[in-house]
Motif scaffolding. Structure first.
Motif, PDB file in Angstrom:
ATOM      1  N   ARG A  98      -1.637  -3.454   0.048  1.00 42.46           N
ATOM      2  CA  ARG A  98      -2.783  -4.034   0.735  1.00 42.46           C
ATOM      3  C   ARG A  98      -3.665  -2.959   1.351  1.00 42.46           C
ATOM      4  O   ARG A  98      -4.868  -3.159   1.532  1.00 42.46           O
ATOM      5  N   ASN A  99      -3.071  -1.809   1.686  1.00 46.62           N
ATOM      6  CA  ASN A  99      -3.788  -0.764   2.394  1.00 46.62           C
ATOM      7  C   ASN A  99      -3.059   0.559   2.187  1.00 46.62           C
ATOM      8  O   ASN A  99      -2.138   0.647   1.368  1.00 46.62           O
ATOM      9  N   ARG A 100      -3.447   1.579   2.940  1.00 42.21           N
ATOM     10  CA  ARG A 100      -2.853   2.908   2.763  1.00 42.21           C
ATOM     11  C   ARG A 100      -1.382   2.925   3.180  1.00 42.21           C
ATOM     12  O   ARG A 100      -0.551   3.603   2.560  1.00 42.21           O
ATOM     13  N   GLY A 102       0.573   0.432   2.862  1.00 38.76           N
ATOM     14  CA  GLY A 102       1.220  -0.235   1.738  1.00 38.76           C
ATOM     15  C   GLY A 102       1.456   0.708   0.575  1.00 38.76           C
ATOM     16  O   GLY A 102       2.481   0.632  -0.107  1.00 38.76           O
ATOM     17  N   TRP A 103       0.503   1.613   0.335  1.00 35.79           N
ATOM     18  CA  TRP A 103       0.677   2.606  -0.733  1.00 35.79           C
ATOM     19  C   TRP A 103       1.868   3.516  -0.434  1.00 35.79           C
ATOM     20  O   TRP A 103       2.665   3.813  -1.332  1.00 35.79           O
ATOM     21  N   ARG A 104       1.996   3.933   0.798  1.00 35.39           N
ATOM     22  CA  ARG A 104       3.142   4.767   1.169  1.00 35.39           C
ATOM     23  C   ARG A 104       4.455   4.012   0.949  1.00 35.39           C
ATOM     24  O   ARG A 104       5.426   4.567   0.432  1.00 35.39           O
ATOM     25  N   ARG A 105       4.465   2.756   1.350  1.00 35.77           N
ATOM     26  CA  ARG A 105       5.671   1.948   1.161  1.00 35.77           C
ATOM     27  C   ARG A 105       5.960   1.761  -0.326  1.00 35.77           C
ATOM     28  O   ARG A 105       7.123   1.787  -0.750  1.00 35.77           O
ATOM     29  N   LEU A 106       4.923   1.590  -1.095  1.00 37.72           N
ATOM     30  CA  LEU A 106       5.060   1.447  -2.542  1.00 37.72           C
ATOM     31  C   LEU A 106       5.714   2.695  -3.148  1.00 37.72           C
ATOM     32  O   LEU A 106       6.616   2.601  -3.994  1.00 37.72           O
ATOM     33  N   CYS A 107       5.254   3.869  -2.717  1.00 41.82           N
ATOM     34  CA  CYS A 107       5.824   5.128  -3.214  1.00 41.82           C
ATOM     35  C   CYS A 107       7.275   5.281  -2.800  1.00 41.82           C
ATOM     36  O   CYS A 107       8.110   5.762  -3.575  1.00 41.82           O
ATOM     37  N   GLU A 108       7.601   4.862  -1.572  1.00 39.89           N
ATOM     38  CA  GLU A 108       8.990   4.933  -1.105  1.00 39.89           C
ATOM     39  C   GLU A 108       9.899   4.042  -1.952  1.00 39.89           C
ATOM     40  O   GLU A 108      10.981   4.460  -2.374  1.00 39.89           O
ATOM     41  N   LEU A 109       9.465   2.810  -2.196  1.00 41.46           N
ATOM     42  CA  LEU A 109      10.282   1.874  -2.965  1.00 41.46           C
ATOM     43  C   LEU A 109      10.438   2.328  -4.410  1.00 41.46           C
ATOM     44  O   LEU A 109      11.527   2.216  -4.997  1.00 41.46           O
ATOM     45  N   THR A 110       9.344   2.825  -4.989  1.00 43.20           N
ATOM     46  CA  THR A 110       9.402   3.279  -6.377  1.00 43.20           C
ATOM     47  C   THR A 110      10.321   4.487  -6.505  1.00 43.20           C
ATOM     48  O   THR A 110      11.080   4.608  -7.479  1.00 43.20           O
ATOM     49  N   THR A 111      10.244   5.398  -5.542  1.00 39.24           N
ATOM     50  CA  THR A 111      11.144   6.554  -5.536  1.00 39.24           C
ATOM     51  C   THR A 111      12.596   6.108  -5.415  1.00 39.24           C
ATOM     52  O   THR A 111      13.485   6.610  -6.120  1.00 39.24           O
ATOM     53  N   ALA A 112      12.852   5.154  -4.525  1.00 41.71           N
ATOM     54  CA  ALA A 112      14.219   4.644  -4.362  1.00 41.71           C
ATOM     55  C   ALA A 112      14.715   4.001  -5.652  1.00 41.71           C
ATOM     56  O   ALA A 112      15.880   4.181  -6.042  1.00 41.71           O
ATOM     57  N   ARG A 113      13.842   3.268  -6.333  1.00 39.49           N
ATOM     58  CA  ARG A 113      14.240   2.639  -7.607  1.00 39.49           C
ATOM     59  C   ARG A 113      14.670   3.683  -8.621  1.00 39.49           C
ATOM     60  O   ARG A 113      15.597   3.462  -9.416  1.00 39.49           O
ATOM     61  N   GLN A 114      14.025   4.845  -8.621  1.00 41.49           N
ATOM     62  CA  GLN A 114      14.324   5.873  -9.613  1.00 41.49           C
ATOM     63  C   GLN A 114      15.493   6.774  -9.217  1.00 41.49           C
ATOM     64  O   GLN A 114      16.201   7.278 -10.088  1.00 41.49           O
ATOM     65  N   LEU A 115      15.688   6.994  -7.919  1.00 42.63           N
ATOM     66  CA  LEU A 115      16.649   8.005  -7.485  1.00 42.63           C
ATOM     67  C   LEU A 115      17.895   7.458  -6.801  1.00 42.63           C
ATOM     68  O   LEU A 115      18.909   8.148  -6.733  1.00 42.63           O
ATOM     69  N   ASP A 116      17.831   6.251  -6.282  1.00 42.05           N
ATOM     70  CA  ASP A 116      18.951   5.696  -5.517  1.00 42.05           C
ATOM     71  C   ASP A 116      19.818   4.822  -6.420  1.00 42.05           C
ATOM     72  O   ASP A 116      19.381   3.764  -6.899  1.00 42.05           O
ATOM     73  N   ILE A 244      -5.277 -12.939  -2.852  1.00 37.67           N
ATOM     74  CA  ILE A 244      -4.546 -11.672  -2.956  1.00 37.67           C
ATOM     75  C   ILE A 244      -5.505 -10.527  -3.275  1.00 37.67           C
ATOM     76  O   ILE A 244      -5.454  -9.455  -2.657  1.00 37.67           O
ATOM     77  N   ALA A 245      -6.394 -10.751  -4.240  1.00 30.79           N
ATOM     78  CA  ALA A 245      -7.348  -9.698  -4.625  1.00 30.79           C
ATOM     79  C   ALA A 245      -8.245  -9.316  -3.458  1.00 30.79           C
ATOM     80  O   ALA A 245      -8.575  -8.136  -3.261  1.00 30.79           O
ATOM     81  N   GLU A 246      -8.639 -10.300  -2.668  1.00 29.15           N
ATOM     82  CA  GLU A 246      -9.508 -10.018  -1.517  1.00 29.15           C
ATOM     83  C   GLU A 246      -8.761  -9.258  -0.425  1.00 29.15           C
ATOM     84  O   GLU A 246      -9.366  -8.462   0.306  1.00 29.15           O
ATOM     85  N   GLU A 247      -7.460  -9.497  -0.297  1.00 27.09           N
ATOM     86  CA  GLU A 247      -6.659  -8.877   0.762  1.00 27.09           C
ATOM     87  C   GLU A 247      -6.256  -7.437   0.459  1.00 27.09           C
ATOM     88  O   GLU A 247      -5.894  -6.691   1.362  1.00 27.09           O
ATOM     89  N   CYS A 248      -6.270  -7.050  -0.808  1.00 26.06           N
ATOM     90  CA  CYS A 248      -5.862  -5.694  -1.193  1.00 26.06           C
ATOM     91  C   CYS A 248      -7.064  -4.765  -1.111  1.00 26.06           C
ATOM     92  O   CYS A 248      -7.997  -4.862  -1.935  1.00 26.06           O
ATOM     93  N   ASN A 249      -7.062  -3.887  -0.133  1.00 23.95           N
ATOM     94  CA  ASN A 249      -8.212  -3.002   0.101  1.00 23.95           C
ATOM     95  C   ASN A 249      -7.739  -1.567   0.345  1.00 23.95           C
ATOM     96  O   ASN A 249      -8.014  -0.974   1.386  1.00 23.95           O
ATOM     97  N   LEU A 250      -7.033  -1.040  -0.611  1.00 29.05           N
ATOM     98  CA  LEU A 250      -6.521   0.322  -0.500  1.00 29.05           C
ATOM     99  C   LEU A 250      -7.605   1.335  -0.829  1.00 29.05           C
ATOM    100  O   LEU A 250      -8.276   1.230  -1.852  1.00 29.05           O
ATOM    101  N   GLU A 251      -7.772   2.307   0.053  1.00 32.92           N
ATOM    102  CA  GLU A 251      -8.670   3.428  -0.188  1.00 32.92           C
ATOM    103  C   GLU A 251      -7.834   4.705  -0.180  1.00 32.92           C
ATOM    104  O   GLU A 251      -7.352   5.135   0.866  1.00 32.92           O
ATOM    105  N   LEU A 252      -7.640   5.304  -1.355  1.00 36.87           N
ATOM    106  CA  LEU A 252      -6.903   6.563  -1.418  1.00 36.87           C
ATOM    107  C   LEU A 252      -7.749   7.701  -0.850  1.00 36.87           C
ATOM    108  O   LEU A 252      -8.977   7.705  -1.019  1.00 36.87           O
TER     109      LEU A 252
END
Length: 532
Positions: A98-100, A102-116, A244-252
């Protein structure tokens, strides 16, 4: 019902970074969304975010709002009748930032999926938090206590019984239900390519591949009218999708450098330490003063200070100092040889004053990207340096860069020939003389430039079909590998910026490649191994 009464956004999309599953590049997906007049689009590759930055930039260029996400999976190995069973379709859930945060959390979860090894998708869903949307069609993943943004998902090609079951479940538990098409390819013409990729992934032939391993024929980038024709009777799912589309406003934070912070005692600045080390370097390199030395040093230190890169130079200087202290030969090269600061710090061995080398070629006030310092070490001792970097700056802030291995003419032709049932001897005859950088999209050029390929039966219908399919494989990513020398060091935990994965031989690497890492503003140091 009037047509096009619903706005629609694809929220479950796989690009070709869902390795050996999706067929379209992130750029192609963004272009397709713009062509169809869609205002937003999500990228949710399987268990990875390798293409997220590329997708983000492509969407911005195309005037489409990018939504970054990931589809995380878990194989169910629960016992059944005293034996292990493997779920044919693994548990899956889509996570959308949804936001920045959320992006960090996304990276944490994806990393855990690959390494844990103990990664639990159910736990990931429960712990998603308020900065991620979670979409799933698996009732096994519905937690007892629902996250704030938990959504059930239906597709246009889902069986009627399952669709009705999900809609009833949503109403009973008061869970929103959204529309997503779980797409793997852009157009109906790409289905055969998706099937070939499934055959390559499962080491199957065209005729004997498991149908459950191949995407559904309707898992494509449908336009708004097609989606409305499929599910127009359920306006609530379109309303949820739009919300959902309106609520997701991530700016990298692209274009802004995130330089590592060099650890210093309290009260000491990086610029002050750098100047002090340069003064010591003057004594070692020159002994006494030299005409133009002070002016050149002040100029270089001024540029480095204004760009905020003093920490970076201190970091490289310490790496070089460690190598020299351990008796490891070290050579700094590249445009860094134009820098007096690098010479005084012992990073390079060429006197830029003696040879009148211009510092601006290495670094200047107008340069937006970080400087490039290549450090060469003996191949048999490079690992000592890399391991020390991890220990010194923290394994949570250091990672090796990945590189993307893609299908080229030879590999594409060899794999396609195997899938289509061509014998090994005949397949070898097709590929053995192909030039390394040849393109199957231009067989006439191959015949002109490679005489040894002229005896290939290009006009044979079976060979022609194989060539046509193989040419479409060219450029599609096959897997990640390890960059020959690139190391990235971050000022905060690395999963605040990107996700990690495990490449061949167990090496942990960044999921995005060096180009995306650069766009994220992270600095790369090349720790190269040389046999010479």
């Amino acid at each position: 019902m009037p047509k096009h009464s619903f706005a629609f956004t694809h929220l479950h999309c796989h690009s070709y970074y869902s390795f050996l599953r999706g067929t379209a590049s992130p750029v192609d997906l963004a272009s397709r969304a713009a062509e169809l007049g869609m205002e937003a689009l999500a990228l949710t590759d399987r268990d990875g975010v390798c293409g997220s930055v590329e997708f983000y930039l492509a969407c911005r260029e195309a005037g489409v709002k990018p939504i970054l996400g990931v589809e995380l999976t878990e194989v169910d190995n629960s016992p059944e009748s005293g034996s292990k069973r493997i779920r044919r379709h693994p548990l899956r859930a889509v996570f959308l930032a949804r936001n920045r945060i959320g992006w960090r959390r996304l990276c944490e979860l994806t990393t855990a999926r690959q390494l844990d090894e103990n990664f639990s998708l159910s736990q990931a869903v429960r712990d998603a938090g308020d900065d991620l949307f979670v979409l799933t069609d698996c009732r096994d993943l519905i937690p007892a206590v629902l996250p704030l943004f938990f959504i059930l998902e239906v597709t246009s090609f889902m069986g009627v019984r399952k669709r009705e079951e999900i809609l009833r479940l949503g109403r009973a538990k008061k869970i929103p239900v959204a529309m997503a098409n779980d797409l793997y390819f852009a157009s109906p013409d790409d289905y055969s390519l998706a099937r070939v990729l499934a055959c390559i992934r499962t080491r199957s032939g065209w005729k004997d591949v498991d149908p459950l391993e191949v995407p559904h024929r309707e898992a494509r980038f449908k336009n708004i009218r097609e989606m409305e024709d499929s599910l127009g009777a359920y306006p609530e799912v379109f309303a949820s999708t739009r919300w959902i589309a309106e609520e997701c406003n991530l700016e990298l934070e692209l274009g802004r450098l995130h330089l590592p912070i060099y650890p210093l005692p309290s009260g000491e600045s990086a610029s002050g330490r750098l100047r002090s080390l340069c003064r010591e370097g003057i004594k070692k390199r020159y002994g006494v003063g030299r005409i133009g030395l002070k002016q050149r040093l002040d100029k270089e230190l001024g540029v480095i200070s204004r760009l905020g890169m003093a920490d970076y130079f201190l970091l490289v200087e310490e790496i070089v100092g460690f190598a020299k202290g351990e008796g490891i030969p070290i050579l700094g090269r590249g445009s860094a040889a134009n820098s007096l600061v690098c010479y005084l710090l012992g990073i390079t061995g060429v006197d830029p004053l003696r040879y009148n080398l211009y510092f601006e070629r290495f670094l200047n006030d107008k340069r937006k990207d970080p400087p490039d310092i290549d450090l060469d070490f003996p191949t048999n001792r490079r690992d000592e340096v890399v391991n020390w970097i991890y220990r010194r700056f923290g394994s949570d802030r250091v990672a090796t860069l990945s590189t993307t291995v893609r299908f080229r003419a030879r590999s594409a032709l060899r794999e396609t020939a195997r899938v289509m049932g061509l014998g090994e001897v005949e397949a070898r005859r097709l590929t053995r003389n192909l030039p390394y950088f040849a393109s199957l999209r231009d067989p006439d050029q191959i015949r002109r430039e490679a005489p040894e390929c002229r005896d290939i039966p290009w006009e044979d219908p079976a060979i022609s079909k194989i060539m046509a399919i193989a040419s479409r494989l060219e450029g599609i990513p096959r897997h990640l590998s390890v960059h020959p020398g690139g190391i990235v060091i971050t000022p905060e935990p690395i999963t605040n910026y990107l996700a990690l994965t495990r490449a061949a031989k167990g090496v942990v690497v960044t999921q995005p490649d060096m180009y995306s890492v650069k766009e994220l503003g992270l600095i790369k140091i090349d720790i190269l191994g040389q046999r010479a």
